[in-house]
Enzyme design. Structure first.
Site, mmCIF file in Angstrom:
data_model
loop_
_atom_site.group_PDB
_atom_site.id
_atom_site.type_symbol
_atom_site.label_atom_id
_atom_site.label_comp_id
_atom_site.label_asym_id
_atom_site.label_seq_id
_atom_site.Cartn_x
_atom_site.Cartn_y
_atom_site.Cartn_z
ATOM 1 N N GLU A 69 0.852 -1.198 0.036
ATOM 2 C CA GLU A 69 -0.019 0.099 -0.059
ATOM 3 C C GLU A 69 0.966 1.014 -0.020
ATOM 4 O O GLU A 69 0.737 2.161 -0.821
ATOM 5 C CB GLU A 69 -0.798 -0.136 1.192
ATOM 6 C CG GLU A 69 -1.981 -1.102 1.173
ATOM 7 C CD GLU A 69 -3.039 -0.762 -0.009
ATOM 8 O OE1 GLU A 69 -2.969 0.397 -0.460
ATOM 9 O OE2 GLU A 69 -3.516 -1.824 -0.391
ATOM 10 N N CYS A 224 -15.050 0.433 -14.235
ATOM 11 C CA CYS A 224 -15.410 1.777 -14.031
ATOM 12 C C CYS A 224 -14.225 2.581 -14.018
ATOM 13 O O CYS A 224 -14.125 3.365 -12.889
ATOM 14 C CB CYS A 224 -16.398 1.892 -12.746
ATOM 15 S SG CYS A 224 -17.280 3.305 -12.533
ATOM 16 N N CYS A 230 -19.161 1.212 -19.953
ATOM 17 C CA CYS A 230 -20.284 0.796 -19.300
ATOM 18 C C CYS A 230 -21.063 -0.348 -19.891
ATOM 19 O O CYS A 230 -21.987 -1.014 -19.128
ATOM 20 C CB CYS A 230 -21.229 2.016 -19.592
ATOM 21 S SG CYS A 230 -20.920 3.426 -18.573
ATOM 22 N N CYS A 233 -20.421 -3.507 -17.942
ATOM 23 C CA CYS A 233 -20.619 -3.444 -16.383
ATOM 24 C C CYS A 233 -21.805 -4.069 -16.016
ATOM 25 O O CYS A 233 -23.002 -4.041 -16.781
ATOM 26 C CB CYS A 233 -20.730 -1.756 -15.766
ATOM 27 S SG CYS A 233 -20.999 -1.712 -14.502
ATOM 28 N N CYS A 239 -27.407 1.766 -12.476
ATOM 29 C CA CYS A 239 -26.382 2.918 -12.254
ATOM 30 C C CYS A 239 -27.258 3.919 -12.475
ATOM 31 O O CYS A 239 -27.662 4.257 -13.506
ATOM 32 C CB CYS A 239 -25.243 2.670 -13.239
ATOM 33 S SG CYS A 239 -24.152 4.041 -12.943
#
Length: 383
Positions: A69, A224, A230, A233, A239
């Protein structure tokens, strides 16, 4: 500024419509249902269709999660991957990193940029090895107190290592939540950050925090995206932004990033096979890295002015006209830095205050900013 006031202000932005405003009003009663449905479908997508592979996925060792991270802060995955692997090989646990010499850690970090991360990495490793007896903190608040760890990183470690119910919130998550809920709220405002943090926590599947957090980050990286896929998706029929054609306008920000320009003129003093350099002490992004004598300016200057300033600052008489060997630029998040390098032959190792002369074969063992390291590799040590 309240969320309502922000939404009124943001209504003047391109792409905003009364249809989007009306949809947003309707969302108040249905967002819990939307969030639960998204979470269920996200976990299903993750289980059956998410093929994204990374070495730290599924990792439970908090040290390795923390290391990945920190490396990935302000860094692309493809760039950070080799650094993560090199660190794990060289420092397989927190004790190994804590006992390392700073020079070795900075050399391994060389080229990754944002060197405050490296300083925080070493400081935190020593804190855990000493104050925590080598045991990584196991709750969110204790993790959050670690140097260089913010809410996102603390949530990632807490959820991935211990499956604690803390939602990660980064640029990917802002973008996803803004779209699925059609939220016209600036992500760079104080209220906006609080708002999306609460929305992310509401959408999280608490008992599957690790799986959910990894899935939503992968979803943001694969589907996304800033330019969304889209049609691929699983959630586009539900959405809220897609329903009103607003997905490409989200998320929104109030502030524009202002780019600061800087000009660095490096004087590479060379005496035989030795070079004059120092370890940078200024409290900036390159603190503790090495460099050649340099003149830093906020605007470009003439060769004559540059030569006069160099001689005055370093008490070193130039015996040749200035001619840049290499010129380049480096773009950081908020800075555009212009580099010029001048190789200056010196008859002897004339003392320069705060600098030392180093033989050429030692240069590769020291840590330099990325552009300097590339210059050294291509123009000084290349065979």
């Amino acid at each position: 500024m309240s969320v309502n006031k922000i939404e009124i202000l943001i209504s003047k932005l391109p792409g905003y419509s009364m249809g989007a405003q009306n949809k947003m009003a309707e969302l108040a009663d249905s967002e819990m249902e939307t969030g639960k449905k998204f979470a269920r479908q996200l976990l299903r997508w993750n289980k059956y269709f998410n093929k994204r592979q990374m070495p730290w996925k599924g990792e439970k060792d908090p040290y390795k999660i923390w290391l990945s991270e920190i490396i990935l802060q302000q860094t692309r995955v493809d760039q950070g991957l080799k650094y993560y692997q090199n660190f794990i090989e060289r420092f397989p646990n927190i004790s190994a990193l804590a006992s390392a010499k700073p020079e070795a850690v900075f050399k391994l970090w060389e080229g990754l940029g944002y060197y405050s991360r490296c300083r925080n990495l070493l400081e935190t490793a020593r804190h855990i090895a000493g104050k925590c007896e080598g045991k990584f903190p196991a709750d969110y608040q204790s993790i959050l107190q670690l140097k260089g760890v913010g809410p996102y990183t603390a949530s990632a470690i807490a959820s991935f290592a211990y499956n604690l119910p803390h939602a990660v919130v980064d640029g990917n998550v802002y973008r996803i939540l803004a779209r699925i809920y059609n939220k016209i709220v600036p992500t760079d405002s104080t209220e906006g950050k609080k708002y999306f943090a609460a929305l992310a926590q509401q959408t999280l599947t608490p008992k599957k925090a690790a799986e959910y957090n990894q899935a939503i980050m992968d979803f943001g990286a694969l589907i996304c995206k800033p330019s969304p896929n889209c049609e691929d998706c699983f959630f586009h029929n539900d959405c809220k932004a897609y329903a009103v054609g607003n997905q490409k306008n989200l998320p929104v920000k109030l502030k524009e990033i202002k780019i600061k320009e800087r000009w660095f003129y490096y004087f590479v003093l060379k005496a035989g096979n030795s070079f004059c350099l120092r370890q940078r002490t200024e409290n900036d992004i390159w603190q503790h890295l090495h460099e050649f004598p340099v003149i830093e300016k906020s605007e470009p200057v003439s060769s004559e002015q540059l030569a006069n300033e160099f001689e005055s600052n370093y008490s070193f008489k130039l015996m040749q006209p200035l001619s840049a060997t290499v010129q380049s630029t480096q773009r950081l998040t908020h800075q555009l830095i212009h580099f010029s390098f001048y190789i200056i032959e010196s008859p002897d190792q004339t003392p320069v205050k705060h600098f030392r002369w180093v033989k050429i074969n030692a240069l590769t063992k020291l840590a330099f900013p990325k552009t300097l390291q590339q210059f050294i590799s291509h123009h000084l040590t290349a065979t």
